[in-house]
Design a protein around this motif. Structure first.
Motif, PDB file in Angstrom:
ATOM      1  N   LYS A 167       5.539 -29.404 -31.523  1.00 17.70           N
ATOM      2  CA  LYS A 167       4.841 -30.507 -30.846  1.00 17.70           C
ATOM      3  C   LYS A 167       4.688 -31.698 -31.790  1.00 17.70           C
ATOM      4  CE  LYS A 167       1.901 -27.599 -27.996  1.00 17.70           C
ATOM      5  NZ  LYS A 167       0.513 -27.197 -27.758  1.00 17.70           N
ATOM      6  N   TYR A 168       4.295 -31.419 -33.012  1.00 16.23           N
ATOM      7  CA  TYR A 168       4.100 -32.473 -33.998  1.00 16.23           C
ATOM      8  C   TYR A 168       5.408 -33.218 -34.247  1.00 16.23           C
ATOM      9  CZ  TYR A 168       2.727 -34.701 -38.384  1.00 16.23           C
ATOM     10  OH  TYR A 168       2.465 -35.610 -39.369  1.00 16.23           O
ATOM     11  N   ASP A 173       1.362 -14.981 -34.507  1.00 19.50           N
ATOM     12  CA  ASP A 173       0.841 -16.035 -35.383  1.00 19.50           C
ATOM     13  C   ASP A 173       1.944 -17.012 -35.799  1.00 19.50           C
ATOM     14  OD1 ASP A 173       1.960 -13.944 -36.904  1.00 19.50           O
ATOM     15  OD2 ASP A 173       0.680 -14.367 -38.642  1.00 19.50           O
ATOM     16  N   TYR A 174       3.141 -16.514 -36.045  1.00 18.18           N
ATOM     17  CA  TYR A 174       4.269 -17.379 -36.372  1.00 18.18           C
ATOM     18  C   TYR A 174       4.647 -18.248 -35.172  1.00 18.18           C
ATOM     19  CZ  TYR A 174       5.477 -15.185 -40.844  1.00 18.18           C
ATOM     20  OH  TYR A 174       5.483 -14.756 -42.146  1.00 18.18           O
ATOM     21  N   ARG A 175       4.646 -17.652 -33.981  1.00 13.21           N
ATOM     22  CA  ARG A 175       4.994 -18.408 -32.776  1.00 13.21           C
ATOM     23  C   ARG A 175       4.022 -19.550 -32.554  1.00 13.21           C
ATOM     24  NH1 ARG A 175       5.918 -13.671 -29.987  1.00 13.21           N
ATOM     25  NH2 ARG A 175       3.913 -13.861 -28.974  1.00 13.21           N
ATOM     26  N   ILE A 176       2.736 -19.285 -32.711  1.00 13.90           N
ATOM     27  CA  ILE A 176       1.726 -20.319 -32.492  1.00 13.90           C
ATOM     28  C   ILE A 176       1.930 -21.475 -33.466  1.00 13.90           C
ATOM     29  CG2 ILE A 176      -0.740 -20.827 -32.704  1.00 13.90           C
ATOM     30  CD1 ILE A 176      -1.211 -17.926 -31.620  1.00 13.90           C
ATOM     31  N   VAL A 177       2.108 -21.149 -34.731  1.00 18.25           N
ATOM     32  CA  VAL A 177       2.314 -22.199 -35.732  1.00 18.25           C
ATOM     33  C   VAL A 177       3.612 -22.953 -35.452  1.00 18.25           C
ATOM     34  CG1 VAL A 177       2.748 -22.638 -38.183  1.00 18.25           C
ATOM     35  CG2 VAL A 177       0.922 -21.085 -37.499  1.00 18.25           C
ATOM     36  N   GLY A 187       2.208 -13.369 -44.096  1.00 15.34           N
ATOM     37  CA  GLY A 187       1.618 -14.110 -42.989  1.00 15.34           C
ATOM     38  C   GLY A 187       2.151 -15.529 -42.997  1.00 15.34           C
ATOM     39  N   VAL A 188       2.087 -16.173 -41.865  1.00 15.50           N
ATOM     40  CA  VAL A 188       2.657 -17.510 -41.746  1.00 15.50           C
ATOM     41  C   VAL A 188       1.952 -18.509 -42.661  1.00 15.50           C
ATOM     42  CG1 VAL A 188       1.260 -18.207 -39.742  1.00 15.50           C
ATOM     43  CG2 VAL A 188       3.510 -19.233 -40.105  1.00 15.50           C
ATOM     44  N   LEU A 189       0.642 -18.388 -42.813  1.00 11.37           N
ATOM     45  CA  LEU A 189      -0.078 -19.329 -43.661  1.00 11.37           C
ATOM     46  C   LEU A 189       0.172 -19.072 -45.147  1.00 11.37           C
ATOM     47  CD1 LEU A 189      -3.420 -19.795 -41.711  1.00 11.37           C
ATOM     48  CD2 LEU A 189      -1.350 -21.199 -41.664  1.00 11.37           C
ATOM     49  N   GLU A 190       0.597 -17.866 -45.481  1.00 10.92           N
ATOM     50  CA  GLU A 190       1.021 -17.601 -46.857  1.00 10.92           C
ATOM     51  C   GLU A 190       2.294 -18.387 -47.181  1.00 10.92           C
ATOM     52  OE1 GLU A 190       0.862 -13.419 -48.488  1.00 10.92           O
ATOM     53  OE2 GLU A 190       0.507 -13.035 -46.355  1.00 10.92           O
ATOM     54  N   LEU A 191       3.146 -18.575 -46.184  1.00 14.11           N
ATOM     55  CA  LEU A 191       4.403 -19.286 -46.384  1.00 14.11           C
ATOM     56  C   LEU A 191       4.210 -20.792 -46.472  1.00 14.11           C
ATOM     57  CD1 LEU A 191       6.876 -17.548 -43.910  1.00 14.11           C
ATOM     58  CD2 LEU A 191       6.815 -17.348 -46.378  1.00 14.11           C
ATOM     59  N   ILE A 192       3.438 -21.327 -45.546  1.00 10.30           N
ATOM     60  CA  ILE A 192       3.374 -22.784 -45.431  1.00 10.30           C
ATOM     61  C   ILE A 192       2.082 -23.386 -45.939  1.00 10.30           C
ATOM     62  CG2 ILE A 192       4.966 -22.758 -43.486  1.00 10.30           C
ATOM     63  CD1 ILE A 192       2.583 -23.375 -41.667  1.00 10.30           C
ATOM     64  N   GLY A 193       1.065 -22.587 -46.164  1.00  5.59           N
ATOM     65  CA  GLY A 193      -0.218 -23.111 -46.603  1.00  5.59           C
ATOM     66  C   GLY A 193      -1.143 -23.356 -45.422  1.00  5.59           C
ATOM     67  N   ALA A 194      -2.382 -23.685 -45.722  1.00  5.19           N
ATOM     68  CA  ALA A 194      -3.389 -23.855 -44.664  1.00  5.19           C
ATOM     69  C   ALA A 194      -3.244 -25.175 -43.926  1.00  5.19           C
ATOM     70  CB  ALA A 194      -4.786 -23.743 -45.260  1.00  5.19           C
ATOM     71  N   ASP A 195      -2.649 -26.179 -44.554  1.00  3.05           N
ATOM     72  CA  ASP A 195      -2.509 -27.494 -43.925  1.00  3.05           C
ATOM     73  C   ASP A 195      -1.114 -27.613 -43.311  1.00  3.05           C
ATOM     74  OD1 ASP A 195      -2.559 -30.124 -43.131  1.00  3.05           O
ATOM     75  OD2 ASP A 195      -3.333 -30.883 -45.039  1.00  3.05           O
ATOM     76  N   VAL A 196      -1.023 -27.262 -42.045  1.00  2.57           N
ATOM     77  CA  VAL A 196       0.275 -27.244 -41.355  1.00  2.57           C
ATOM     78  C   VAL A 196       0.854 -28.648 -41.241  1.00  2.57           C
ATOM     79  CG1 VAL A 196       1.462 -26.591 -39.221  1.00  2.57           C
ATOM     80  CG2 VAL A 196      -0.370 -25.152 -40.109  1.00  2.57           C
ATOM     81  N   ALA A 197       0.003 -29.630 -40.952  1.00  2.00           N
ATOM     82  CA  ALA A 197       0.478 -31.012 -40.820  1.00  2.00           C
ATOM     83  C   ALA A 197       1.069 -31.518 -42.136  1.00  2.00           C
ATOM     84  CB  ALA A 197      -0.643 -31.920 -40.355  1.00  2.00           C
ATOM     85  N   ALA A 198       0.444 -31.195 -43.255  1.00  2.62           N
ATOM     86  CA  ALA A 198       0.974 -31.617 -44.557  1.00  2.62           C
ATOM     87  C   ALA A 198       2.325 -30.964 -44.810  1.00  2.62           C
ATOM     88  CB  ALA A 198      -0.009 -31.259 -45.665  1.00  2.62           C
ATOM     89  N   PHE A 237      10.867 -18.710 -41.175  1.00  8.28           N
ATOM     90  CA  PHE A 237       9.849 -17.825 -40.625  1.00  8.28           C
ATOM     91  C   PHE A 237      10.358 -16.388 -40.511  1.00  8.28           C
ATOM     92  CE2 PHE A 237       6.855 -20.972 -38.261  1.00  8.28           C
ATOM     93  CZ  PHE A 237       6.505 -21.535 -39.477  1.00  8.28           C
ATOM     94  N   GLU A 238      11.615 -16.213 -40.108  1.00  9.13           N
ATOM     95  CA  GLU A 238      12.182 -14.866 -40.011  1.00  9.13           C
ATOM     96  C   GLU A 238      12.223 -14.194 -41.384  1.00  9.13           C
ATOM     97  OE1 GLU A 238      15.073 -15.418 -36.093  1.00  9.13           O
ATOM     98  OE2 GLU A 238      15.906 -15.765 -38.080  1.00  9.13           O
ATOM     99  N   GLU A 239      12.525 -14.971 -42.418  1.00 10.86           N
ATOM    100  CA  GLU A 239      12.508 -14.419 -43.778  1.00 10.86           C
ATOM    101  C   GLU A 239      11.088 -14.019 -44.174  1.00 10.86           C
ATOM    102  OE1 GLU A 239      14.269 -17.349 -46.335  1.00 10.86           O
ATOM    103  OE2 GLU A 239      16.179 -17.275 -45.273  1.00 10.86           O
ATOM    104  N   GLY A 240      10.101 -14.831 -43.784  1.00 14.92           N
ATOM    105  CA  GLY A 240       8.707 -14.507 -44.075  1.00 14.92           C
ATOM    106  C   GLY A 240       8.255 -13.237 -43.382  1.00 14.92           C
TER     107      GLY A 240
END
Length: 108
Positions: free
Chosen positions: A36-37, A26-30, A68-79, A59-62
């Motif tokens: 890409k962005y 999941d971290y790799r995908i995000v 989970g990756v979305l716990e770290l960065i939130g649901a809006d990856v672009a933001a 991410f390694e710290e997370g």
């Protein structure tokens, strides 16, 4: 830029991608979507700057904290990405400057 700089840059990039491959799926995908962005709109200094390695560190710290990756960065990856580069000069800025210069209008 000499050949040694190119070789060193490739070594650093390979080491970076090896770190990314060790992340959970999941971290790799995000991370890959963020990459890409950033390559589309991101900062001009992206290839040589600390942004991508810093994200991998974060991410390694997370992962180590069991989050989970979305716990770290939130649901809006672009933001999250936009927030990381909000004070950086982007390719969009460079393009806008070239358009303004070409048309004879400059913003002050």
């Amino acid at each position: 830029m000499g050949i040694q700089d190119i070789i060193e840059g490739k070594k650093q990039w390979r080491a970076h991608t090896a770190r990314v491959k060790t992340l959970p799926p999941d971290y790799r995908i995000v991370y890959q979507e963020m990459q890409k962005y950033f390559f589309k709109v991101g900062p001009v200094d992206l290839p040589d700057g600390p942004l991508l390695p810093g994200i991998v560190d974060f991410f390694e710290e997370g992962v180590a904290a069991g989050k989970g990756v979305l716990e770290l960065i939130g649901a809006d990856v672009a933001a999250f990405c936009d927030d990381l580069i909000k004070d950086s000069r982007t390719y969009a800025d460079v393009y806008q400057e070239s358009v303004n210069t070409a048309s004879g209008t400059t913003e002050k």
